[in-house]
Design an enzyme around this catalytic site. Structure first.
Site, PDB file in Angstrom:
ATOM      1  N   ARG A 253      47.450  59.662  40.499  1.00 61.27           N
ATOM      2  CA  ARG A 253      47.295  61.120  40.506  1.00 61.27           C
ATOM      3  C   ARG A 253      47.830  61.670  39.184  1.00 61.27           C
ATOM      4  O   ARG A 253      48.596  61.010  38.479  1.00 61.27           O
ATOM      5  CB  ARG A 253      48.065  61.729  41.678  1.00 61.27           C
ATOM      6  N   LYS A 277      54.377  60.900  45.633  1.00 54.95           N
ATOM      7  CA  LYS A 277      54.794  62.070  46.391  1.00 54.95           C
ATOM      8  C   LYS A 277      56.059  61.773  47.184  1.00 54.95           C
ATOM      9  O   LYS A 277      56.288  60.646  47.615  1.00 54.95           O
ATOM     10  CB  LYS A 277      53.675  62.487  47.357  1.00 54.95           C
ATOM     11  N   HIS A 345      40.667  63.773  39.825  1.00 53.42           N
ATOM     12  CA  HIS A 345      40.631  63.147  41.147  1.00 53.42           C
ATOM     13  C   HIS A 345      39.334  62.364  41.351  1.00 53.42           C
ATOM     14  O   HIS A 345      39.281  61.450  42.181  1.00 53.42           O
ATOM     15  CB  HIS A 345      40.794  64.198  42.238  1.00 53.42           C
ATOM     16  N   ARG A 348      39.780  58.738  40.850  1.00 55.29           N
ATOM     17  CA  ARG A 348      40.384  58.110  42.024  1.00 55.29           C
ATOM     18  C   ARG A 348      39.306  57.791  43.063  1.00 55.29           C
ATOM     19  O   ARG A 348      39.290  56.706  43.654  1.00 55.29           O
ATOM     20  CB  ARG A 348      41.434  59.063  42.584  1.00 55.29           C
ATOM     21  N   HIS A 371      47.689  55.731  50.268  1.00 56.13           N
ATOM     22  CA  HIS A 371      47.529  56.695  51.347  1.00 56.13           C
ATOM     23  C   HIS A 371      48.529  56.378  52.461  1.00 56.13           C
ATOM     24  O   HIS A 371      48.703  55.225  52.840  1.00 56.13           O
ATOM     25  CB  HIS A 371      46.104  56.624  51.923  1.00 56.13           C
ATOM     26  N   TYR A 380      35.936  57.296  52.732  1.00 51.96           N
ATOM     27  CA  TYR A 380      35.113  56.533  51.803  1.00 51.96           C
ATOM     28  C   TYR A 380      34.091  55.662  52.523  1.00 51.96           C
ATOM     29  O   TYR A 380      33.142  55.176  51.898  1.00 51.96           O
ATOM     30  CB  TYR A 380      36.000  55.690  50.889  1.00 51.96           C
TER      31      TYR A 380
END
Length: 400
Positions: A253, A277, A345, A348, A371, A380
Site C-alpha cells: 500500500r 496497518k 491500488h 495491488r 488481508h 478476486y
C-alpha cells in the site's frame, strides 16, 4: 557558504547558523543565496528602523514586508526563511519562545482525537485528516465558533440524522467511509468518558450490495510499461522505479512504501519488513528486480539525509515522502504509459489477478496481500471469468 555582496547588518552574526540549517535541509546553493539575501535585508531594515535583533519576531514580519513594498522591491519573500531565522534566534536565546496560543474546546478535543488516531490506531496521515474533518463537522453542530456540543447527551437520532445528511451529498463508497469515520469518533468519545454508552452501534449502515462490482485490474503489460516509463538516468526516476516495483511485485500500500525504513531491508536474507496497518509487521521476500532498483536508488539517487526512511523528497526541505506522493508517482507513470485511469491500488489488484491466473490459491494470495479477512481476498475470484463459466448453472426455465 554562499555570500552576499551587501552586508547583513544586524543579522550578520546569525548568517552562518541559518546557512547551515538551509544546507542540512537540502537547499541548493542558488536557493540558499536568495534566502540569505532576505536575511541580510532584514538586518539592514532593523538598523534603519533602529531596532535590535530581539525586536524581530513573528509580529514584525508584516512591518518588514510593508517597508519592502514601499521601496518597490518585488523579491519573493519565503515564509520558510523567516521560520529558520526565528529558530536560530530562539536557539541562541535572542528571542523568547512564541506565546502559547489560546486553544478552543473544539480544537483541544480534536487534537486529542488526532493523537488517538495516530498513536492508538496507527492510521495514515490522509486517513487521520478525513476522520478529523468529519469529527469537526459533527462536534460543532449548532455551536458557536470553537465550542463543542454536549456529547454526554448524544442520542441515536442525532447520529442517524447527521449520517443521513452526510450520505446524501456523497457517493456510495464515500458514504461508507463516513460511517466508519463516525463509528471511530463515537468509540473514542466513549473510551475517553465523553459519552455514557458506546454509541458506535447507533450509526446506520449504508445500503448497497457488498462487492457488487468487479475489481478493475491492469494487465501485466500495462504494469511493465508503467515501470519501464521511469527514467533511470535521473534521481527522481530511480526513486520512482523502486517505488513502482515495490507496489507491483509485493502489492504494498502507499503508506507501507512511505513507511519503509533502511533498517527494514535485510539484504543478506533478501527480505523486507513491511509496516502495515495497526502496527502490523510482516516479513516478505524481496524480489530481485525490486531489490536491484532499491540498490540503484540508494547508491545513485537518494539525497544525503539523516532520516531513516528509504524514500526522501527530491526538493528541499528534504524529508521522508508522504503516502500521497506514492500515488502521484503511479499517476505520472500511468500517463507516460498511456494508462490514464491507473492508480496505486490498481497495482495491488493487478498482482492478485496475475497470481489467480497462475492457479495460486486465494488463501496464499490473501497472505501476500496481508488481508486479515479471506472475504476481502475472495473478490478476486470474480475476475476469473473462464472458471466461473464452468461452474455457472443454467437460469431456471432456460432450455439447454
Amino acid at each position: 557558504m554562499p555570500g552576499t555582496r551587501r552586508r547583513a547588518g544586524a543579522m550578520a552574526p546569525y548568517i552562518a547558523a541559518i546557512d547551515a540549517k538551509l544546507t542540512a535541509l537540502g537547499y541548493t546553493p542558488g536557493t540558499r543565496l536568495g534566502l540569505l539575501k532576505i536575511v541580510g535585508d532584514v538586518g539592514r531594515w532593523l538598523e534603519t528602523e533602529r531596532l535590535t535583533v530581539a525586536d524581530f519576531d513573528e509580529s514584525a514580519v508584516a512591518s518588514f514586508r510593508a517597508a519592502r513594498a514601499r521601496e518597490g522591491f518585488t523579491q519573493k519573500l519565503f515564509g520558510r526563511c523567516f521560520t529558520l531565522m526565528f529558530e536560530v534566534l530562539r536557539e541562541d536565546g535572542v528571542l523568547a519562545p512564541p506565546p502559547t496560543a489560546v486553544v478552543s474546546p473544539l480544537e483541544a478535543l480534536l487534537a486529542d482525537y488526532r493523537q488517538w488516531l495516530v498513536h492508538d490506531k496507527d492510521l495514515a496521515a490522509m486517513t487521520v485528516l478525513r476522520y478529523e474533518n468529519l469529527a469537526r463537522r459533527f462536534l460543532q453542530i449548532g455551536q458557536p465558533a470553537g465550542e463543542v456540543l454536549d456529547t454526554t447527551m448524544l442520542s441515536g437520532a442525532e447520529i442517524s440524522a447527521f449520517i443521513l445528511a452526510e450520505s446524501g451529498r456523497v457517493s456510495l463508497g464515500s458514504a461508507r467511509g463516513r460511517v466508519a469515520e463516525m463509528r471511530s469518533l463515537l468509540r473514542y468519545l466513549y473510551l475517553t468518558d465523553r459519552t455514557r454508552w458506546n454509541l458506535a452501534g447507533c450509526v446506520p449502515s449504508v445500503a448497497g450490495w457488498r462487492d457488487a462490482h468487479l475489481p478493475v485490474s491492469l494487465s501485466a503489460g500495462q504494469v511493465e510499461a508503467m515501470v519501464d516509463s521511469c527514467d533511470r538516468s535521473t534521481s527522481t526516476g530511480r526513486r520512482d522505479r523502486a517505488i513502482m516495483l515495490l507496489l507491483a511485485r509485493l502489492g504494498l500500500r502507499c503508506i507501507e512504501v512511505a513507511r519503509l525504513r533502511l533498517d527494514d531491508v535485510d539484504w543478506r536474507a533478501g527480505e523486507l519488513t513491511v509496516r502495515g496497518k495497526a502496527r502490523r509487521r510482516d516479513l516478505m521476500p524481496l524480489p530481485v528486480d525490486a531489490g536491484e532498483a532499491l540498490v540503484d536508488y540508494l547508491h545513485e539517487g537518494r539525497p544525503a539525509s539523516s532520516h531513516r526512511e528509504v524514500f526522501i523528497t527530491e526538493r528541499a526541505p528534504r524529508k521522508p515522502i508522504p503516502a500521497d506522493l506514492v500515488g502521484d508517482v503511479v499517476r505520472r507513470a500511468a500517463r507516460r504509459a498511456n494508462c490514464p485511469d491507473a492508480k496505486a491500488h490498481g497495482l495491488r489488484h493487478a498482482l492478485a489477478t496475475e497470481m489467480l491466473a497462475k492457479d495460486i490459491p486465494l488463501l496464499d494470495i490473501g497472505q501476500v496481500l496481508r488481508h486479515r479477512d479471506l472475504a476481502t481476498t475472495a473478490i478476486y475470484a470474480k475476475v476469473d471469468i473462464d472458471s466461473l463459466r464452468g461452474i455457472a448453472q443454467d437460469w431456471p426455465g432456460q432450455r439447454s
